[in-house]
Scaffold this motif. Structure first.
Motif, PDB file in Angstrom:
ATOM      1  N   VAL A  12      -4.666   0.953 -11.827  1.00  0.00           N
ATOM      2  CA  VAL A  12      -6.050   0.530 -11.701  1.00  0.00           C
ATOM      3  C   VAL A  12      -6.952   1.634 -12.249  1.00  0.00           C
ATOM      4  CG1 VAL A  12      -6.243   1.417  -9.346  1.00  0.00           C
ATOM      5  CG2 VAL A  12      -7.787  -0.404 -10.117  1.00  0.00           C
ATOM      6  N   GLN A  13      -8.062   1.241 -12.823  1.00  0.00           N
ATOM      7  CA  GLN A  13      -8.980   2.229 -13.367  1.00  0.00           C
ATOM      8  C   GLN A  13      -9.822   2.858 -12.266  1.00  0.00           C
ATOM      9  OE1 GLN A  13     -11.540   0.272 -16.172  1.00  0.00           O
ATOM     10  NE2 GLN A  13     -12.507  -1.036 -14.642  1.00  0.00           N
ATOM     11  N   PRO A  14     -10.323   4.055 -12.495  1.00  0.00           N
ATOM     12  CA  PRO A  14     -11.201   4.671 -11.494  1.00  0.00           C
ATOM     13  C   PRO A  14     -12.363   3.758 -11.131  1.00  0.00           C
ATOM     14  CG  PRO A  14     -10.600   6.278 -13.152  1.00  0.00           C
ATOM     15  CD  PRO A  14     -10.091   4.939 -13.643  1.00  0.00           C
ATOM     16  N   GLY A  15     -12.669   3.713  -9.849  1.00  0.00           N
ATOM     17  CA  GLY A  15     -13.701   2.824  -9.356  1.00  0.00           C
ATOM     18  C   GLY A  15     -13.203   1.443  -9.003  1.00  0.00           C
ATOM     19  N   GLY A  16     -11.958   1.166  -9.312  1.00  0.00           N
ATOM     20  CA  GLY A  16     -11.375  -0.132  -9.041  1.00  0.00           C
ATOM     21  C   GLY A  16     -10.901  -0.270  -7.608  1.00  0.00           C
ATOM     22  N   HIS A  17     -10.197  -1.363  -7.367  1.00  0.00           N
ATOM     23  CA  HIS A  17      -9.744  -1.641  -6.011  1.00  0.00           C
ATOM     24  C   HIS A  17      -8.344  -2.241  -6.011  1.00  0.00           C
ATOM     25  CE1 HIS A  17     -11.483  -5.482  -7.375  1.00  0.00           C
ATOM     26  NE2 HIS A  17     -10.593  -6.046  -6.573  1.00  0.00           N
ATOM     27  N   LEU A  18      -7.666  -2.068  -4.901  1.00  0.00           N
ATOM     28  CA  LEU A  18      -6.369  -2.674  -4.648  1.00  0.00           C
ATOM     29  C   LEU A  18      -6.301  -3.089  -3.189  1.00  0.00           C
ATOM     30  CD1 LEU A  18      -3.892  -0.250  -6.473  1.00  0.00           C
ATOM     31  CD2 LEU A  18      -4.386  -2.613  -7.131  1.00  0.00           C
ATOM     32  N   ARG A  19      -5.417  -4.018  -2.918  1.00  0.00           N
ATOM     33  CA  ARG A  19      -5.172  -4.455  -1.551  1.00  0.00           C
ATOM     34  C   ARG A  19      -3.672  -4.428  -1.318  1.00  0.00           C
ATOM     35  NH1 ARG A  19      -5.156 -10.027   0.872  1.00  0.00           N
ATOM     36  NH2 ARG A  19      -5.905  -9.875   3.034  1.00  0.00           N
ATOM     37  N   LEU A  20      -3.236  -3.525  -0.461  1.00  0.00           N
ATOM     38  CA  LEU A  20      -1.819  -3.318  -0.222  1.00  0.00           C
ATOM     39  C   LEU A  20      -1.402  -3.983   1.085  1.00  0.00           C
ATOM     40  CD1 LEU A  20      -1.493   0.487  -1.074  1.00  0.00           C
ATOM     41  CD2 LEU A  20      -1.523  -1.464  -2.636  1.00  0.00           C
ATOM     42  N   PRO A  21      -0.466  -4.922   1.020  1.00  0.00           N
ATOM     43  CA  PRO A  21       0.056  -5.518   2.250  1.00  0.00           C
ATOM     44  C   PRO A  21       1.248  -4.732   2.783  1.00  0.00           C
ATOM     45  CG  PRO A  21       0.899  -6.736   0.390  1.00  0.00           C
ATOM     46  CD  PRO A  21       0.033  -5.629  -0.175  1.00  0.00           C
ATOM     47  N   CYS A  22       1.326  -4.653   4.077  1.00  0.00           N
ATOM     48  CA  CYS A  22       2.456  -4.031   4.761  1.00  0.00           C
ATOM     49  C   CYS A  22       2.935  -4.994   5.828  1.00  0.00           C
ATOM     50  CB  CYS A  22       2.034  -2.702   5.384  1.00  0.00           C
ATOM     51  SG  CYS A  22       3.278  -1.950   6.448  1.00  0.00           S
ATOM     52  N   THR A  23       4.193  -5.394   5.733  1.00  0.00           N
ATOM     53  CA  THR A  23       4.731  -6.391   6.645  1.00  0.00           C
ATOM     54  C   THR A  23       5.924  -5.834   7.413  1.00  0.00           C
ATOM     55  OG1 THR A  23       4.040  -8.168   5.142  1.00  0.00           O
ATOM     56  CG2 THR A  23       5.602  -8.735   6.876  1.00  0.00           C
ATOM     57  N   PRO A  24       5.716  -5.434   8.640  1.00  0.00           N
ATOM     58  CA  PRO A  24       6.844  -5.041   9.489  1.00  0.00           C
ATOM     59  C   PRO A  24       7.615  -6.267   9.960  1.00  0.00           C
ATOM     60  CG  PRO A  24       4.768  -4.069  10.237  1.00  0.00           C
ATOM     61  CD  PRO A  24       4.434  -5.186   9.293  1.00  0.00           C
ATOM     62  N   SER A  25       8.875  -6.082  10.257  1.00  0.00           N
ATOM     63  CA  SER A  25       9.692  -7.156  10.803  1.00  0.00           C
ATOM     64  C   SER A  25      10.703  -6.574  11.778  1.00  0.00           C
ATOM     65  CB  SER A  25      10.411  -7.932   9.692  1.00  0.00           C
ATOM     66  OG  SER A  25      11.326  -7.101   8.995  1.00  0.00           O
ATOM     67  N   GLY A  26      11.272  -7.446  12.571  1.00  0.00           N
ATOM     68  CA  GLY A  26      12.259  -7.017  13.545  1.00  0.00           C
ATOM     69  C   GLY A  26      11.669  -6.656  14.893  1.00  0.00           C
ATOM     70  N   PHE A  27      10.401  -6.902  15.053  1.00  0.00           N
ATOM     71  CA  PHE A  27       9.732  -6.651  16.313  1.00  0.00           C
ATOM     72  C   PHE A  27       8.475  -7.502  16.374  1.00  0.00           C
ATOM     73  CE2 PHE A  27       6.004  -4.031  15.213  1.00  0.00           C
ATOM     74  CZ  PHE A  27       6.267  -3.825  13.871  1.00  0.00           C
ATOM     75  N   ALA A  28       7.856  -7.525  17.523  1.00  0.00           N
ATOM     76  CA  ALA A  28       6.575  -8.209  17.664  1.00  0.00           C
ATOM     77  C   ALA A  28       5.508  -7.337  17.022  1.00  0.00           C
ATOM     78  CB  ALA A  28       6.264  -8.484  19.125  1.00  0.00           C
ATOM     79  N   TRP A  29       5.104  -7.689  15.813  1.00  0.00           N
ATOM     80  CA  TRP A  29       4.266  -6.812  15.009  1.00  0.00           C
ATOM     81  C   TRP A  29       2.965  -6.436  15.679  1.00  0.00           C
ATOM     82  CZ3 TRP A  29      -0.619  -7.989  13.256  1.00  0.00           C
ATOM     83  CH2 TRP A  29      -1.018  -9.334  13.403  1.00  0.00           C
ATOM     84  N   ASP A  30       2.401  -7.343  16.443  1.00  0.00           N
ATOM     85  CA  ASP A  30       1.116  -7.061  17.067  1.00  0.00           C
ATOM     86  C   ASP A  30       1.229  -6.155  18.278  1.00  0.00           C
ATOM     87  OD1 ASP A  30       0.615 -10.181  18.938  1.00  0.00           O
ATOM     88  OD2 ASP A  30       2.438  -9.086  18.439  1.00  0.00           O
ATOM     89  N   ASP A  31       2.436  -5.743  18.607  1.00  0.00           N
ATOM     90  CA  ASP A  31       2.638  -4.787  19.690  1.00  0.00           C
ATOM     91  C   ASP A  31       2.762  -3.357  19.178  1.00  0.00           C
ATOM     92  OD1 ASP A  31       4.720  -6.981  21.731  1.00  0.00           O
ATOM     93  OD2 ASP A  31       2.546  -6.745  21.633  1.00  0.00           O
TER      94      ASP A  31
END
Length: 125
Positions: A12-31
């Motif tokens: 990405v060029q300077p000043g740009g943006h990204l959105r990085l997803p992170c997906t845990p598994s094997g547990f209740a993620w909201d805990d």
């Protein structure tokens, strides 16, 4: 076992943006609190951001305050790191991780439950 998968990196060029997803598994993620870390070549891995298990608290490294936002998705068990106003110094491999306590989350601690494999973010013209 708990696993963490992240993606969304790229060039990405300077000043740009990204959105990085992170997906845990094997547990209740909201805990679990979930953090993001960045590691540039030749540097130590550093805490970037973390969101507490109850979504009430978020924490950011000084270098990204006002530019990055961490939030949980509303559909999947996914935490997103929204990166804006990207700078060349943001270039790093970004890894998601689960935290075993909200205190460790608040400290952007590298004492984590499980690491993701990382995704490369390169900020360049």
């Amino acid at each position: 076992q708990v696993k963490v998968v992240e993606s969304g990196g790229g060039l990405v060029q300077p000043g740009g943006h990204l959105r990085l997803p992170c997906t845990p598994s094997g547990f209740a993620w909201d805990d679990y609190a979930v953090g993001w870390f960045g590691q540039a070549p030749g540097n130590e891995r550093e805490g970037i951001s973390c969101i507490s298990e109850n979504d009430q608290n978020t924490y950011y490294a000084d270098s990204v305050k006002g530019r990055f936002t961490i939030a949980r998705g509303s559909v999947k068990n996914t935490v997103y790191l929204q990166m804006a106003n990207l700078k060349p110094e943001d270039t790093a491999v970004y890894c998601g991780a689960t935290h075993i306590s909200d205190y460790l989350c608040s400290q952007l601690s590298k004492d984590v439950g499980a690491w993701g494999q990382g995704t490369q973010v390169t900020v360049s013209s």
